[in-house]
Each structure stands twice: as C-alpha cells, then as structure tokens.
Design a protein around this motif. Structure first.
Motif, PDB file in Angstrom:
ATOM      1  N   UNK A   1       0.989  -1.278  -0.086  1.00 25.15           N
ATOM      2  CA  UNK A   1      -0.010   0.048   0.143  1.00 25.15           C
ATOM      3  C   UNK A   1       0.830   1.385   0.066  1.00 25.15           C
ATOM      4  N   UNK A   2       1.828   1.130   0.803  1.00 30.22           N
ATOM      5  CA  UNK A   2       2.851   2.380   0.882  1.00 30.22           C
ATOM      6  C   UNK A   2       3.528   2.518  -0.364  1.00 30.22           C
ATOM      7  N   UNK A   3       3.952   1.539  -1.114  1.00 32.81           N
ATOM      8  CA  UNK A   3       4.653   1.493  -2.249  1.00 32.81           C
ATOM      9  C   UNK A   3       3.700   1.949  -3.510  1.00 32.81           C
ATOM     10  N   UNK A   4       2.464   1.780  -3.445  1.00 34.22           N
ATOM     11  CA  UNK A   4       1.511   2.409  -4.262  1.00 34.22           C
ATOM     12  C   UNK A   4       1.649   3.945  -4.229  1.00 34.22           C
ATOM     13  N   UNK A   5       1.791   4.617  -2.963  1.00 32.64           N
ATOM     14  CA  UNK A   5       1.774   6.084  -2.840  1.00 32.64           C
ATOM     15  C   UNK A   5       2.969   6.659  -3.502  1.00 32.64           C
ATOM     16  N   UNK A   6       4.077   6.055  -3.584  1.00 28.68           N
ATOM     17  CA  UNK A   6       5.499   6.435  -4.025  1.00 28.68           C
ATOM     18  C   UNK A   6       5.457   5.984  -5.378  1.00 28.68           C
ATOM     19  N   UNK A   7       4.917   5.053  -5.936  1.00 27.53           N
ATOM     20  CA  UNK A   7       5.280   4.698  -7.259  1.00 27.53           C
ATOM     21  C   UNK A   7       4.136   5.228  -8.103  1.00 27.53           C
ATOM     22  N   UNK A   8       2.878   5.343  -7.667  1.00 27.01           N
ATOM     23  CA  UNK A   8       2.000   5.882  -8.420  1.00 27.01           C
ATOM     24  C   UNK A   8       1.036   7.051  -8.082  1.00 27.01           C
ATOM     25  N   UNK A   9       0.507   6.976  -6.922  1.00 30.39           N
ATOM     26  CA  UNK A   9      -0.356   8.017  -6.096  1.00 30.39           C
ATOM     27  C   UNK A   9       0.231   9.535  -6.138  1.00 30.39           C
ATOM     28  N   UNK A  10       1.478   9.629  -5.746  1.00 35.23           N
ATOM     29  CA  UNK A  10       2.126  11.008  -5.671  1.00 35.23           C
ATOM     30  C   UNK A  10       2.103  11.591  -7.096  1.00 35.23           C
ATOM     31  N   UNK A  11       2.549  10.641  -8.160  1.00 35.80           N
ATOM     32  CA  UNK A  11       2.557  11.186  -9.334  1.00 35.80           C
ATOM     33  C   UNK A  11       1.311  11.817  -9.990  1.00 35.80           C
ATOM     34  N   UNK A  12       0.296  10.922  -9.777  1.00 35.73           N
ATOM     35  CA  UNK A  12      -1.222  11.383 -10.081  1.00 35.73           C
ATOM     36  C   UNK A  12      -1.476  12.884  -9.414  1.00 35.73           C
ATOM     37  N   UNK A  13      -0.962  12.926  -8.157  1.00 39.76           N
ATOM     38  CA  UNK A  13      -1.365  14.138  -7.359  1.00 39.76           C
ATOM     39  C   UNK A  13      -0.540  15.333  -7.885  1.00 39.76           C
ATOM     40  N   UNK A  14       0.803  15.101  -8.350  1.00 36.95           N
ATOM     41  CA  UNK A  14       1.665  16.264  -8.962  1.00 36.95           C
ATOM     42  C   UNK A  14       0.961  16.589 -10.312  1.00 36.95           C
ATOM     43  N   UNK A  15       0.630  15.665 -10.960  1.00 32.66           N
ATOM     44  CA  UNK A  15      -0.008  15.807 -12.227  1.00 32.66           C
ATOM     45  C   UNK A  15      -1.375  16.997 -12.209  1.00 32.66           C
ATOM     46  N   UNK A  16      -2.183  16.290 -10.879  1.00 29.56           N
ATOM     47  CA  UNK A  16      -3.266  17.282 -10.911  1.00 29.56           C
ATOM     48  C   UNK A  16      -3.078  18.765 -10.395  1.00 29.56           C
ATOM     49  N   UNK A  17      -2.128  18.752  -9.821  1.00 30.02           N
ATOM     50  CA  UNK A  17      -1.575  20.272  -9.350  1.00 30.02           C
ATOM     51  C   UNK A  17      -1.057  20.987 -10.456  1.00 30.02           C
TER      52      UNK A  17
END
Length: 301
Positions: A70-86
């Motif tokens: 679950x934590x790996x998902x955050x660093x592999x995929x989730x954080x980049x999705x947020x950066x694209x949104x911002x």
C-alpha cells in the motif's frame, strides 16, 4: 524547560484581520503527507506499520507485505497522479515530507524541485518524536534539514511531527534557528504566535477533519464523502471570510488520495474552489510569511 502551556482562549471574539493575496476570503492549504518508505517495517524495526488501507497491524514474527505494498503504491503511482493534478490547475501545495522517504525516491525529489511546491520537514523518519530523548530529537531535526536540502534543493522552514510532537520539539526547532513555523497543532483556523523562551514562534495549525486519513478509520467511506466534507468546510469559511479572512487545511496522502477515485474527489474540490472564487491556494510557508509580515505584534505571553 518551559513546556507548552494550554490556551483555551485563542483569539476569542476578535480574530485578527489578515489580507491574503488577491483579497482572498480563504487561504486554502493543500498538504501532501509524503511518508512512503519511511514508515515502520518489519525488516528494519521488528514491527510492521499499523496504518494502511485498514486499521490493523500484523504482529511479529510475520511481515505485513500487504501494508508495505500500500505504501509502495503511494510512492510509485499516487504521488505522481497528485503532482499531475496540481500542475493541471497550477495549484501550489506543501509536502509534509519525511526526509528518508525523499531519499528513497529521486523521481519525487526531481518533481518537487521542478514544481515549486514547498517541502516541509516531517521528521527524518516517520516516527513518534515523543518516544525519543532530547538529543535524539535534536539529531533527527538536523539530519532532516541536511537531507531535504540535498535531495530537494530547498531548506525546510516548517516542521510537522507524526501525529504529535514531544514537549521539547518546538524549543528544539527554535534552537535550530532556521524554522519559521510548525504545524504541530489542531486548535485554530488561523495562525498564531507562541513565545518559546525569548523568541516568538509561529504555529500554522493543521487539520485532522479535512483529511483523507479518515478513510483508514472508516469515518469516510467514499470519495464523495471526502469531497463533501472539504466543500462544506470551504463554503462555510468563505462566508465567514466576508469579515475576517480564514484558512483551510486539507490533508492528503499519496497512498490514499492517490487512488484514482479519491483523486477525482480532490479534483472536484479544486474545481469547486476555483469556480466559487475568493480563494488563495497557498503554500504554508507563504501563509507563514504573510502572517509574520502583517501581525508581528500578536505574540502571546
């Protein structure tokens, strides 16, 4: 050592009037808690991290591979999705980042260097400071500052502990000399000064109400719940901001809000704020500097 004194009064009936940029009614501070890779893990700590998608912990001698992933998902995929949104909405945010988590993901560090988001120190590791002695806390603060400077090219001027600080944390931040604020409180809608020894220090309060961590505890059951909570909070503060401008803190985590359905809720909230107008999407360091510049005499005894 002048431990913190509880204050039940705050600004009371006369909150100070601040002028946010653009005469905004509400300063909206989106905070991304970037902790992935610095959480507890069995291979290093002998215990598993207890906060994942569900509020449970797998006890030793078993390794919790599910929560680790679950934590790996955050660093592999989730954080980049947020950066694209911002980037799509040109929204400035603050990353409460554990220094070790940044060291383990150079891609995120490069993105933060390029984007202009603030990096606020969230500890060396994502650990409970109140369990450490003073010397260990001091060393962790110094190590976090040096690390974030090296990985992200910016010296952190803010600090946020995991869940809560120790009674010594604020004094150690002032002693270090380079911090302009901490967010180790949940007790107000506006920044406020405290006296630490002979020096004034600014607290920019944070929120556990407008926070996606409530998905973990079952308090929010859908992305729509998160959107509705944040929208209602913003709209009410927007009404109050007609007389006294306010601040709204939104807390998110890449492993949680970074899931597509939940990211859509954050997107809808940003859309709502921009459509309504009267808001300033602000980094916390910019909120702090605005407060320092406009209210330097509000230091409380």
């Amino acid at each position: 050592m002048n431990p913190p004194v509880r204050d039940f009064v705050g600004y009371g009936r006369r909150p100070p009037v601040v002028r946010w940029p653009g005469d905004a009614r509400v300063a909206v501070s989106i905070v991304v808690n970037y902790e992935e890779g610095s959480e507890r893990s069995f291979d290093r700590d002998g215990v598993n991290e207890g906060l994942g998608e569900v509020p449970r912990r797998v006890d030793a001698p078993y390794r919790d591979l599910a929560t680790e992933s679950v934590y790996e998902y955050g660093s592999r995929a989730g954080v980049h999705r947020l950066l694209r949104l911002f980037a799509r909405y040109d929204v400035a945010t603050t990353f409460f980042a554990a220094a070790e988590a940044l060291e383990r993901n150079p891609e995120v560090c490069a993105a933060l260097r390029d984007s202009g988001h603030e990096v606020c120190a969230h500890g060396w590791r994502w650990t409970e400071e109140w369990t450490l002695d003073v010397d260990a806390q001091r060393a962790a603060i110094e190590r976090a500052v040096r690390s974030i400077e090296a990985t992200c090219g910016q010296r952190p001027v803010g600090w946020y502990s995991r869940w809560m600080p120790s009674v010594d944390t604020r004094r150690l931040l002032v002693e270090e000399g380079g911090f302009r604020y901490d967010s180790n409180a949940y007790n107000d809608d506006l920044p406020y000064f405290v006296q630490v020894g002979d020096a004034p220090f600014l607290v920019v309060p944070y929120s556990l109400t407008f926070n996606d961590s409530r998905h973990t505890y079952g308090q929010l059951t859908s992305a729509s719940d998160f959107f509705d909570e944040c929208r209602r909070g913003f709209d009410y503060l927007w009404e109050e901001g007609d007389h006294t401008p306010r601040m709204l803190s939104i807390g998110v985590h890449p492993r949680l809000i970074g899931q597509p359905s939940r990211t859509s809720a954050l997107r809808d909230f940003i859309d709502h704020v921009l459509t309504k107008g009267g808001a300033w999407f602000a980094r916390r360091r910019d909120i702090a500097e605005t407060w320092w510049n406009q209210h330097p005499t509000l230091v409380r005894d």
